[in-house]
Write a protein that holds these residues in place. Structure first.
Motif, mmCIF file in Angstrom:
data_model
loop_
_atom_site.group_PDB
_atom_site.id
_atom_site.type_symbol
_atom_site.label_atom_id
_atom_site.label_comp_id
_atom_site.label_asym_id
_atom_site.label_seq_id
_atom_site.Cartn_x
_atom_site.Cartn_y
_atom_site.Cartn_z
ATOM 1 N N UNK A 45 0.847 -1.192 0.000
ATOM 2 C CA UNK A 45 0.000 0.000 0.000
ATOM 3 C C UNK A 45 0.880 1.240 0.000
ATOM 4 N N UNK A 46 0.306 2.340 -0.511
ATOM 5 C CA UNK A 46 1.022 3.614 -0.565
ATOM 6 C C UNK A 46 0.142 4.695 0.056
ATOM 7 N N UNK A 47 0.721 5.458 0.970
ATOM 8 C CA UNK A 47 0.034 6.606 1.568
ATOM 9 C C UNK A 47 0.763 7.865 1.141
ATOM 10 N N UNK A 48 0.092 8.678 0.334
ATOM 11 C CA UNK A 48 0.658 9.963 -0.051
ATOM 12 C C UNK A 48 0.116 11.049 0.874
ATOM 13 N N UNK A 49 0.918 12.061 1.126
ATOM 14 C CA UNK A 49 0.464 13.195 1.929
ATOM 15 C C UNK A 49 0.736 14.469 1.148
ATOM 16 N N UNK A 89 -4.639 15.005 1.754
ATOM 17 C CA UNK A 89 -4.290 16.331 1.239
ATOM 18 C C UNK A 89 -4.634 17.406 2.261
ATOM 19 N N UNK A 90 -4.005 18.571 2.111
ATOM 20 C CA UNK A 90 -4.311 19.705 2.986
ATOM 21 C C UNK A 90 -5.732 20.190 2.695
ATOM 22 N N UNK A 91 -6.513 20.320 3.758
ATOM 23 C CA UNK A 91 -7.932 20.661 3.600
ATOM 24 C C UNK A 91 -8.480 21.132 4.946
ATOM 25 N N UNK A 92 -9.454 22.060 4.929
ATOM 26 C CA UNK A 92 -10.074 22.499 6.190
ATOM 27 C C UNK A 92 -11.070 21.486 6.732
ATOM 28 N N UNK A 93 -11.387 20.476 5.945
ATOM 29 C CA UNK A 93 -12.347 19.460 6.374
ATOM 30 C C UNK A 93 -11.736 18.566 7.461
ATOM 31 N N UNK A 94 -12.585 17.906 8.268
ATOM 32 C CA UNK A 94 -12.070 16.994 9.291
ATOM 33 C C UNK A 94 -11.248 15.849 8.682
ATOM 34 N N UNK A 119 -12.801 15.758 -3.304
ATOM 35 C CA UNK A 119 -13.016 15.520 -4.727
ATOM 36 C C UNK A 119 -11.674 15.315 -5.433
ATOM 37 N N UNK A 120 -11.507 14.198 -6.137
ATOM 38 C CA UNK A 120 -10.231 13.947 -6.817
ATOM 39 C C UNK A 120 -10.043 14.856 -8.018
ATOM 40 N N UNK A 121 -8.801 15.270 -8.233
ATOM 41 C CA UNK A 121 -8.482 16.109 -9.376
ATOM 42 C C UNK A 121 -8.223 15.269 -10.619
ATOM 43 N N UNK A 122 -7.645 14.069 -10.411
ATOM 44 C CA UNK A 122 -7.343 13.160 -11.505
ATOM 45 C C UNK A 122 -7.790 11.757 -11.117
ATOM 46 N N UNK A 123 -8.057 10.892 -12.092
ATOM 47 C CA UNK A 123 -8.511 9.528 -11.780
ATOM 48 C C UNK A 123 -7.350 8.603 -11.398
ATOM 49 N N UNK A 124 -6.664 8.923 -10.297
ATOM 50 C CA UNK A 124 -5.560 8.053 -9.898
ATOM 51 C C UNK A 124 -5.837 7.378 -8.562
ATOM 52 N N UNK A 125 -5.861 8.124 -7.452
ATOM 53 C CA UNK A 125 -6.125 7.498 -6.162
ATOM 54 C C UNK A 125 -7.046 8.377 -5.331
ATOM 55 N N UNK A 126 -7.840 7.789 -4.442
ATOM 56 C CA UNK A 126 -8.761 8.560 -3.612
ATOM 57 C C UNK A 126 -8.023 9.595 -2.770
ATOM 58 N N UNK A 127 -8.642 10.763 -2.594
ATOM 59 C CA UNK A 127 -8.069 11.842 -1.797
ATOM 60 C C UNK A 127 -8.897 12.017 -0.531
ATOM 61 N N UNK A 128 -8.186 12.147 0.597
ATOM 62 C CA UNK A 128 -8.825 12.337 1.894
ATOM 63 C C UNK A 128 -8.226 13.562 2.572
ATOM 64 N N UNK A 129 -9.010 14.193 3.422
ATOM 65 C CA UNK A 129 -8.511 15.358 4.138
ATOM 66 C C UNK A 129 -7.533 14.926 5.227
ATOM 67 N N UNK A 130 -6.415 15.666 5.323
ATOM 68 C CA UNK A 130 -5.448 15.417 6.390
ATOM 69 C C UNK A 130 -5.819 16.149 7.669
ATOM 70 N N UNK A 131 -6.912 16.891 7.643
ATOM 71 C CA UNK A 131 -7.363 17.597 8.842
ATOM 72 C C UNK A 131 -6.568 18.854 9.135
ATOM 73 N N UNK A 132 -5.841 19.361 8.145
ATOM 74 C CA UNK A 132 -5.071 20.591 8.314
ATOM 75 C C UNK A 132 -4.867 21.240 6.958
ATOM 76 N N UNK A 133 -4.742 22.563 6.972
ATOM 77 C CA UNK A 133 -4.477 23.286 5.737
ATOM 78 C C UNK A 133 -2.987 23.578 5.556
ATOM 79 N N UNK A 145 0.558 22.450 4.650
ATOM 80 C CA UNK A 145 1.180 21.398 3.840
ATOM 81 C C UNK A 145 2.158 20.559 4.636
ATOM 82 N N UNK A 146 2.996 21.198 5.454
ATOM 83 C CA UNK A 146 4.050 20.473 6.166
ATOM 84 C C UNK A 146 3.531 19.623 7.320
ATOM 85 N N UNK A 147 2.255 19.790 7.701
ATOM 86 C CA UNK A 147 1.692 19.020 8.816
ATOM 87 C C UNK A 147 0.833 17.851 8.361
ATOM 88 N N UNK A 148 0.672 17.671 7.064
ATOM 89 C CA UNK A 148 -0.250 16.639 6.570
ATOM 90 C C UNK A 148 0.191 15.231 6.969
#
Length: 333
Positions: free
Chosen positions: A227-231, A258-263, A269-283, A285-288
């Motif tokens: 498995x791969x986890x991208x941040x 990804x960085x996002x204000x969501x929990x 919403x994915x930008x490209x059809x590659x892998x699902x994107x989830x909120x990291x709970x922070x906006x 970048x360096x804390x994701x």
């Protein structure tokens, strides 16, 4: 005349008696050391201790990391207690070691360091000319201005230490870029590792480097990586010419926090059809990576469990198929 021999005899007797207890103590000490050397202290400590069988996962230990990255008990919320059982130091130590083993060997890459900076040798200061006194006035004034500039530069070094010395960059062999660095580490270390399941956390440009690695070592990555986890990855499957098979693999085996204000873990919403994107709970970048730490390892644990179930299912199917083939072969005979 008789007193001196008697005194001499008594003196010798006193010395002899004083030596006897010392010899006995020495013999006792030697015997005690010999006895202790025959005692296995480990076996003695094992006598009343419970079996050294411990859980295999952090969840089975009933511990987890909270949002602050602290190890806490899932029920009580208390920190880890080393002395779980009094007067059983060996058992407590083994339990502590078992907790520390999550079944992961960690390899940290540094793909951004592609060169070394070394101080450039200072240029030799030219010796003053013997004909300086014969120079025209205009030339001497220019020289005075240059010397004044040197003094200003000299004091500037103390105000700004970064300018104290000039440096030059020496490229690191086979690590000219983050992508080349990852490829080198994969070929020389990861591909030769004994680990059966490989998990990857790729932050920012690391996600782009991973996609590039897949473009060059697709079969190997699919075979070894579980498995791969991208941040907050900056990869782009279209610009990187990722094949359809790579896109499908990323869709199944990869998540991007990804960085996002969501929990935390809210679908984005994915930008490209590659892998699902989830909120990291922070906006930020360096804390994701830090904010999604627990979610990442839950994702890894689930992927590992799914992989083990798939492997067991595959082995069962193979065994039944082999048995059926053998039965049919015997029946034909």
């Amino acid at each position: 005349m008789l007193t001196r021999p008697c005194t001499f005899i008594l003196f010798i007797l006193w010395i002899t008696m004083a030596q006897i207890p010392g010899q006995e103590d020495k013999e006792k000490t030697t015997a005690l050391k010999d006895l202790l050397s025959r005692i296995d202290l480990d076996e003695l400590m094992k006598k009343d201790e419970p079996p050294l069988t411990f859980p295999k996962t952090l969840e089975e230990f009933e511990y987890t990391f909270n949002e602050q990255g602290q190890l806490r008990h899932t029920t009580t919320g208390e920190a880890f207690v080393f002395n779980a059982r009094e007067d059983l130091h060996r058992w407590n130590q083994k339990r502590y070691e078992a907790l520390g083993e999550e079944g992961y060997g960690v390899m940290v890459l540094n793909p951004n360091e592609n060169h070394l900076e070394v101080e450039r040798p200072a240029k030799p200061t030219p010796l003053p000319s013997s004909e300086a006194s014969d120079e025209p006035a205009e030339k001497r004034e220019c020289k005075h201005d240059r010397e004044s500039k040197k003094k200003r530069d000299f004091y500037e070094k103390y105000r700004n230490p970064q300018k104290e010395s000039e440096t030059e960059q020496i490229p690191i062999r086979e690590n000219g870029s983050p992508e080349e660095h990852l490829l080198y580490v994969w070929d020389h270390f990861v591909s030769n590792a004994a680990a059966r399941n490989v998990f990857i956390v790729a932050h920012s440009y690391g996600g782009l480097s991973l996609v590039e690695l897949m473009c060059q070592r697709e079969a190997q990555v699919k075979d070894r990586v579980c498995a791969v986890a991208m941040t907050d990855s900056v990869h782009n499957i279209w610009h990187q010419d990722a094949s359809k098979s790579i896109q499908e693999w990323l869709q199944q085996h990869c998540r991007n926090w990804v960085s996002s204000p969501e929990p935390l873990d809210t679908p984005v919403e994915p930008m490209l059809p590659d892998c699902p994107r989830l909120s990291a709970g922070t906006e930020r970048h360096e804390l994701t990576s830090w904010r999604s730490f627990n979610s990442i390892f839950q994702f890894f644990s689930k992927a590992l469990q799914t992989g083990d179930e798939y492997e067991e299912s595959s082995n069962t199917v193979t065994t039944r198929s082999s048995h059926r083939t053998k039965h049919e072969h015997n029946h034909d005979d």
